[in-house]
Design a protein around this motif. Structure first.
Motif, PDB file in Angstrom:
ATOM      1  N   ALA A  46       0.868  -1.121   0.117  1.00 49.16           N
ATOM      2  CA  ALA A  46      -0.046  -0.170  -0.044  1.00 49.16           C
ATOM      3  C   ALA A  46       0.870   1.098  -0.019  1.00 49.16           C
ATOM      4  N   GLU A  47       1.788   1.156   0.859  1.00 53.93           N
ATOM      5  CA  GLU A  47       2.838   2.327   1.032  1.00 53.93           C
ATOM      6  C   GLU A  47       3.431   2.702  -0.290  1.00 53.93           C
ATOM      7  N   THR A  48       3.871   1.731  -1.061  1.00 53.41           N
ATOM      8  CA  THR A  48       4.403   1.769  -2.624  1.00 53.41           C
ATOM      9  C   THR A  48       3.722   1.897  -3.490  1.00 53.41           C
ATOM     10  N   ASN A  49       2.270   1.910  -3.387  1.00 57.13           N
ATOM     11  CA  ASN A  49       1.180   1.989  -4.297  1.00 57.13           C
ATOM     12  C   ASN A  49       1.224   1.001  -5.469  1.00 57.13           C
ATOM     13  N   VAL A  50       1.723  -0.180  -4.980  1.00 55.45           N
ATOM     14  CA  VAL A  50       1.693  -1.403  -5.863  1.00 55.45           C
ATOM     15  C   VAL A  50       0.232  -1.880  -5.580  1.00 55.45           C
ATOM     16  N   GLU A  51      -0.534  -1.651  -4.361  1.00 49.91           N
ATOM     17  CA  GLU A  51      -1.952  -2.324  -4.209  1.00 49.91           C
ATOM     18  C   GLU A  51      -2.336  -0.911  -3.500  1.00 49.91           C
ATOM     19  N   PRO A  52      -2.565   0.186  -4.134  1.00 53.63           N
ATOM     20  CA  PRO A  52      -3.253   1.352  -3.121  1.00 53.63           C
ATOM     21  C   PRO A  52      -4.432   0.951  -2.578  1.00 53.63           C
ATOM     22  N   MET A  53      -4.676   1.523  -1.253  1.00 50.84           N
ATOM     23  CA  MET A  53      -5.911   1.260  -0.656  1.00 50.84           C
ATOM     24  C   MET A  53      -6.196   2.732   0.116  1.00 50.84           C
ATOM     25  N   GLU A  54      -7.395   2.780   0.599  1.00 49.28           N
ATOM     26  CA  GLU A  54      -7.815   3.818   1.436  1.00 49.28           C
ATOM     27  C   GLU A  54      -7.086   4.188   2.671  1.00 49.28           C
ATOM     28  N   GLN A  55      -6.771   5.314   3.157  1.00 47.84           N
ATOM     29  CA  GLN A  55      -6.025   5.523   4.163  1.00 47.84           C
ATOM     30  C   GLN A  55      -6.447   4.638   5.366  1.00 47.84           C
ATOM     31  N   LEU A  56      -7.709   4.940   5.701  1.00 48.58           N
ATOM     32  CA  LEU A  56      -8.486   4.263   6.834  1.00 48.58           C
ATOM     33  C   LEU A  56      -7.672   2.757   6.965  1.00 48.58           C
ATOM     34  N   ALA A  57      -7.961   2.084   5.924  1.00 44.07           N
ATOM     35  CA  ALA A  57      -7.727   0.746   5.772  1.00 44.07           C
ATOM     36  C   ALA A  57      -6.278   0.459   5.892  1.00 44.07           C
ATOM     37  N   GLU A  58      -5.680   1.266   5.531  1.00 46.75           N
ATOM     38  CA  GLU A  58      -3.874   1.174   5.640  1.00 46.75           C
ATOM     39  C   GLU A  58      -3.593   1.402   6.988  1.00 46.75           C
ATOM     40  N   ASP A  59      -4.276   2.484   7.742  1.00 48.35           N
ATOM     41  CA  ASP A  59      -3.834   2.829   9.041  1.00 48.35           C
ATOM     42  C   ASP A  59      -4.296   1.460  10.130  1.00 48.35           C
ATOM     43  N   GLN A  60      -5.627   1.004   9.662  1.00 52.08           N
ATOM     44  CA  GLN A  60      -5.903  -0.139  10.409  1.00 52.08           C
ATOM     45  C   GLN A  60      -4.825  -1.325  10.339  1.00 52.08           C
ATOM     46  N   LEU A  61      -4.498  -1.677   9.020  1.00 51.88           N
ATOM     47  CA  LEU A  61      -3.275  -2.682   9.067  1.00 51.88           C
ATOM     48  C   LEU A  61      -1.980  -2.381   9.561  1.00 51.88           C
ATOM     49  N   ARG A  62      -1.794  -0.857   9.884  1.00 51.62           N
ATOM     50  CA  ARG A  62      -0.505  -0.690  10.520  1.00 51.62           C
ATOM     51  C   ARG A  62      -0.709  -0.915  12.083  1.00 51.62           C
ATOM     52  N   LYS A  63      -1.941  -0.616  12.699  1.00 54.59           N
ATOM     53  CA  LYS A  63      -2.207  -0.755  13.879  1.00 54.59           C
ATOM     54  C   LYS A  63      -2.164  -2.465  14.231  1.00 54.59           C
ATOM     55  N   GLN A  64      -2.560  -3.182  13.360  1.00 51.23           N
ATOM     56  CA  GLN A  64      -2.606  -4.694  13.217  1.00 51.23           C
ATOM     57  C   GLN A  64      -1.178  -5.018  13.329  1.00 51.23           C
ATOM     58  N   ARG A  65      -0.568  -4.428  12.532  1.00 47.32           N
ATOM     59  CA  ARG A  65       1.192  -4.927  12.425  1.00 47.32           C
ATOM     60  C   ARG A  65       1.822  -4.464  13.871  1.00 47.32           C
ATOM     61  N   ALA A  66       1.403  -3.470  14.288  1.00 45.10           N
ATOM     62  CA  ALA A  66       2.040  -2.838  15.672  1.00 45.10           C
ATOM     63  C   ALA A  66       1.481  -3.922  16.818  1.00 45.10           C
ATOM     64  N   ALA A  67       0.459  -4.253  16.718  1.00 44.40           N
ATOM     65  CA  ALA A  67      -0.131  -5.109  17.635  1.00 44.40           C
ATOM     66  C   ALA A  67       0.634  -6.426  17.762  1.00 44.40           C
ATOM     67  N   LEU A  68       0.774  -7.115  16.382  1.00 46.65           N
ATOM     68  CA  LEU A  68       1.574  -8.192  16.416  1.00 46.65           C
ATOM     69  C   LEU A  68       2.829  -7.981  16.788  1.00 46.65           C
ATOM     70  N   LYS A  69       3.480  -7.163  16.402  1.00 45.97           N
ATOM     71  CA  LYS A  69       4.918  -6.769  16.796  1.00 45.97           C
ATOM     72  C   LYS A  69       5.079  -6.765  18.101  1.00 45.97           C
ATOM     73  N   ASP A  70       4.064  -6.158  18.901  1.00 45.00           N
ATOM     74  CA  ASP A  70       4.257  -6.018  20.327  1.00 45.00           C
ATOM     75  C   ASP A  70       4.236  -7.588  20.976  1.00 45.00           C
ATOM     76  N   GLU A  71       3.038  -8.268  20.343  1.00 45.26           N
ATOM     77  CA  GLU A  71       3.134  -9.788  20.903  1.00 45.26           C
ATOM     78  C   GLU A  71       4.303 -10.614  20.699  1.00 45.26           C
ATOM     79  N   ILE A  72       4.800 -10.328  19.534  1.00 44.19           N
ATOM     80  CA  ILE A  72       6.041 -11.142  19.131  1.00 44.19           C
ATOM     81  C   ILE A  72       7.148 -10.799  19.976  1.00 44.19           C
ATOM     82  N   TYR A  73       7.469  -9.225  20.228  1.00 40.89           N
ATOM     83  CA  TYR A  73       8.438  -9.048  21.083  1.00 40.89           C
ATOM     84  C   TYR A  73       8.273  -9.687  22.516  1.00 40.89           C
ATOM     85  N   ASN A  74       7.110  -9.468  23.183  1.00 37.08           N
ATOM     86  CA  ASN A  74       6.823 -10.008  24.463  1.00 37.08           C
ATOM     87  C   ASN A  74       7.072 -11.467  24.674  1.00 37.08           C
ATOM     88  N   ILE A  75       7.106 -12.293  23.478  1.00 34.59           N
ATOM     89  CA  ILE A  75       7.396 -13.767  23.486  1.00 34.59           C
ATOM     90  C   ILE A  75       8.894 -13.651  23.423  1.00 34.59           C
TER      91      ILE A  75
END
Length: 78
Positions: A46-75
């Motif tokens: 999405a960032e590189t416009n290979v598969e553009p998406m609405e900003q809200l959808a991209e923001d939601q994916l970013r939040k999901q990525r951050a939550a996954l990263k936090d969980e992975i780090y805690n492990i």
């Protein structure tokens, strides 16, 4: 906005060996890592416009990525 791919090995280089071992021995961790990789790929495309998406959808994916990263780090640090 950064279009740097946030791969787990680059995010946590100090845990590279542990991540590799956990992917083999812990099904939950392996699933988290796979999900992180997929979400991260979607954000990067999405960032590189290979598969553009609405900003809200991209923001939601970013939040999901951050939550996954936090969980992975805690492990990893446990």
């Amino acid at each position: 906005m950064s279009n740097t791919p946030h791969e787990l090995a680059a995010e946590f280089p100090e845990f590279a060996d542990k991540m590799s071992a956990l992917k083999q021995s812990d099904a939950h961790f392996a699933k988290l890592a796979d999900t992180y990789h997929e979400v991260n790929r979607q954000v990067h495309r999405a960032e590189t416009n290979v598969e553009p998406m609405e900003q809200l959808a991209e923001d939601q994916l970013r939040k999901q990525r951050a939550a996954l990263k936090d969980e992975i780090y805690n492990i990893l640090k446990a």
